[in-house]
Design a protein around this motif. Structure first.
Motif: not given
Length: 733
Positions: A23-28, A30-45
């Protein structure tokens, strides 16, 4: 901790890890940077840190198992890649938690927004994410991961790696509180109730409700605008800084837990629905800078809330200290004023311990403090809600009572105390109590005047160990206290005046059967032609600690008289009384000896009279002063002998030259055979010791004859001569 509790915690943490990680990963965010997905905050952590905060080491194994199971379904990885990924994420976290526990102790998981926050911020917020990314970079050199995950293991641009590190830092610092508090409240309803009472309810009171609602409404409006899909440079450029200003202001109105929770909600909404918030952020460098600003503000706001919280706590501590007597630890007069504002109507009761002052001179100040504490503990079971005991200076306590039966309860308290003994260093002390009371009508301006009247009336009540009402005697007490204030003013004026008329010395003869002897110095005060007699000013001098000034002034005037006499003699000519408090002052004897030496007057010309109390006291200072005076040539006379402290054993050991038998044994000696026996007994023992005996208050020839027959050498009283001004005697000489 029992085995069953560990198992229970482990099972709960495993279930929560399996449920919350996806659930935390799902609501984390995120954005796309250089064609790759990147998390702005990785909530499972954030979930992992929250579970460690809640369950401690009981969550270690469940996190390893739960993360392995969860990521095996979420990520397409072989067993080696999966295990390495989970270890890269969790092992640095366990290490950082262990270091935090080393520095903070076993309670490192508690009060996470207050004590030890700096340690947690550094090791869990910065050190742990850095080690995680460093470990991933090292592992990425040996193990190939799928393209979707390879950017996290080093196969990406440097700015991508910076943002990836920032997302872990943001997850730890910002969003841990967003998961921790709701999760803990869901697991423990008592914590939820305590959170409501301590962190929310105080801000909904009438005094704070308006400010709380205004702040909350402004906060909701800002988030609504910033998270809307409407793109505007004005909103992104000018309203974003205002959200930081709003939270800075909120620190003064909200507690640290609420601020941390609301800031987590705000940051999640801003990063998730970021079209308005990140409008105009077109490059990865701008995104990195934005995340840096959010992380920096998070650290600042956490420290500001902690500092403000500590400041508020210190204010409460200082306020409590200001309301508490430092010695007795009882509420003081300031606390009484605050209590009086909350409970303006009631019964004010002044409890006085009449002999506590005397006992404290012999047993010390700590005995007085101990007695007041013991008395408070004895009375506390008899107090109702809203009733309190307050510390008053000296030998008094103030009791605030409520209800119709307050007078009867106060009488019972005094009776209870008068039948109790207080234990102090292997001694049982019998304290004598008296009390006064009055009804309080809420007039705050009259409070301190009323306390003064209660104190005076309680002093009168002590003579009979009873309780007196101020309401029935307020006029008489008011007149008496007013008179005492005026008398104090007159006494101070006489002691400070430069003229010779304010304080005059009188002399009364003390002679033997042939008319030879010396004279006792007596004092009269004058204020604007009004003479103040000793029975009025001596109690004032003793009560307000003016005895040293008074005695030294009398001694100086007598020395001036002796120095001016032509053909001065070394024979004793005068006797002078020293008050008890004077003899209790260190080095007072040396001051008197130096005064005589400076003026060239022999000490043998003066007899020092001390009270029986001082002669037989346990005060080391008093005894040392008396001994020093005698060693330097002064004769010592014991005044009022036989009234309280004297007995044959003490008289046997007495180091003095003269004893003066108190007048209570003289006035009825012609008709009371017992007085004759007492005087004869004292006289015979004094002669055996080589002491001279003086009888006071001799007023008839019959008394004179009997006393001389009993062996009394010197007589004093109106029969032998009344007090006359010393100046007049000098002029006649």
């Amino acid at each position: 901790m029992s085995f069953h509790k560990v198992v229970r915690k482990s099972v709960i943490s495993l279930v929560l890890c399996l449920l919350l990680t996806p659930f935390a990963r799902y609501i984390s965010p995120e954005t796309v940077l250089g064609g790759s997905k990147i998390y702005l905050a990785y909530l499972p952590f954030s979930v992992m840190i929250s579970l460690l905060f809640i369950f401690g080491r009981a969550a270690i194994l469940p996190l390893l198992i739960g993360s392995t199971i969860t990521f095996s379904y979420i990520l397409d990885l072989n067993p080696v890649q999966l295990i390495v990924f989970v270890c890269c994420l969790l092992l640095p976290l366990f290490l950082s938690c262990g270091i935090a526990r080393y520095y903070l102790g076993s309670r490192w998981r508690f009060s996470i927004t207050n004590k030890g926050m700096g340690v947690r911020i550094f090791w869990l917020g910065f050190f742990c994410p850095f080690i995680i990314k460093l470990t991933m970079y090292v592992v990425g050199s040996f193990i190939n991961y799928p393209p979707a995950l390879s950017p996290f293991f080093g196969e990406s641009s440097k700015i991508y790696s910076v943002i990836d590190l920032q997302n872990l830092i943001a997850a730890s610092l910002i969003f841990t509180m967003l998961i921790y508090y709701p999760l803990r409240m869901a697991l423990n309803p008592h914590y939820a109730l305590a959170f409501w009472r301590r962190c929310i309810k105080p801000y909904l009171t009438p005094a704070r409700r308006v400010s709380s609602v205004c702040w909350g409404g402004t906060w909701a409006a800002f988030l609504l605008l910033l998270c809307s899909s409407y793109k505007s440079t004005l909103i992104a450029g000018y309203l974003v800084p205002l959200i930081f200003v709003l939270f800075t202001l909120g620190i003064r109105h909200m507690g640290p837990r609420i601020i941390a929770l609301l800031w987590g909600i705000s940051a999640w909404l801003l990063l998730t629905y970021n079209k308005g918030f990140l409008q105009g952020v077109n490059t990865e460098f701008s995104l990195a800078f934005t995340l840096s600003v959010i992380i920096s503000f998070t650290v600042c706001i956490l420290y500001m809330t902690m500092i403000f919280h500590k400041n508020e706590w210190m204010k409460r501590v200082y306020h409590l200290q200001a309301m508490t007597d430092p010695l007795t630890q009882l509420p003081n007069l300031r606390a009484l004023e605050e209590h009086f504002k909350c409970f303006p109507t009631g019964v004010l009761c002044c409890l006085r311990m009449s002999n506590l002052e005397f006992l404290s001179r012999h047993y010390g100040l700590m005995m007085r403090i101990h007695c007041k504490r013991e008395i408070t503990q004895l009375l506390k079971p008899w107090l109702n809600e809203g009733e309190q005991i307050f510390q008053l200076p000296g030998c008094e306590l103030l009791i605030f009572l409520q209800g119709a039966e307050s007078q009867a309860r106060l009488n019972h308290m005094v009776d209870l105390l008068n039948n109790k003994k207080i234990h102090w260093h292997n001694s049982m002390l019998e304290i004598e109590y008296g009390a006064s009371y009055c009804l309080s009508d809420g007039d705050f301006n009259e409070l301190h005047r009323t306390l003064g009247q209660l104190s005076y009336l309680a002093e009168q009540a002590c003579s009979e160990n009873k309780v007196l009402s101020l309401n029935t005697q307020v006029e008489a007490v008011s007149d008496e206290t007013t008179e005492r204030v005026l008398l104090l003013h007159k006494v101070k004026h006489a002691l400070n005046a430069d003229d010779e008329q304010s304080l005059q010395l009188y002399a009364q003869p003390i002679v033997d059967q042939h008319g030879h002897g010396y004279k006792e110095i007596l004092t009269r005060m004058f204020f604007k032609d009004e003479m103040i007699t000793p029975d009025k000013f001596i109690p004032i001098i003793a009560e307000f600690n003016l005895s040293v000034r008074f005695d030294m002034l009398v001694m100086s005037k007598l020395i001036t008289h002796l120095r001016e006499q032509v053909g001065g003699t070394s024979q004793a000519q005068f006797s002078v009384n020293l008050m008890p408090f004077t003899l209790m002052q260190k080095d007072i004897a040396q001051q008197i000896v130096s005064l005589f030496a400076t003026n060239g007057v022999p000490t043998s010309a003066v007899i020092i009279e001390v009270t029986e109390e001082q002669a037989f006291s346990n005060s080391e200072t008093s005894i040392q002063n008396i001994t020093l005076l005698r060693e330097n040539g002064f004769k010592i006379a014991i005044d009022d002998f036989g009234t309280g402290y004297a007995n044959y054993e003490r008289l046997k050991k007495l180091q003095a030259d003269i004893i003066k038998i108190d007048g209570c044994f003289i006035k009825d000696i012609a008709s009371d055979s017992l007085d004759i026996m007492i005087v004869k007994s004292i006289s015979d023992l004094a002669h055996a010791k080589g002491l001279s005996v003086v009888a006071e208050f001799v007023e008839t020839n019959e008394q004179r004859t009997i006393l001389l027959d009993l062996g009394v050498q010197y007589l004093q009283g109106y029969l032998l001569g009344k007090p006359e001004p010393l100046v007049g005697l000098h002029s006649r000489t």
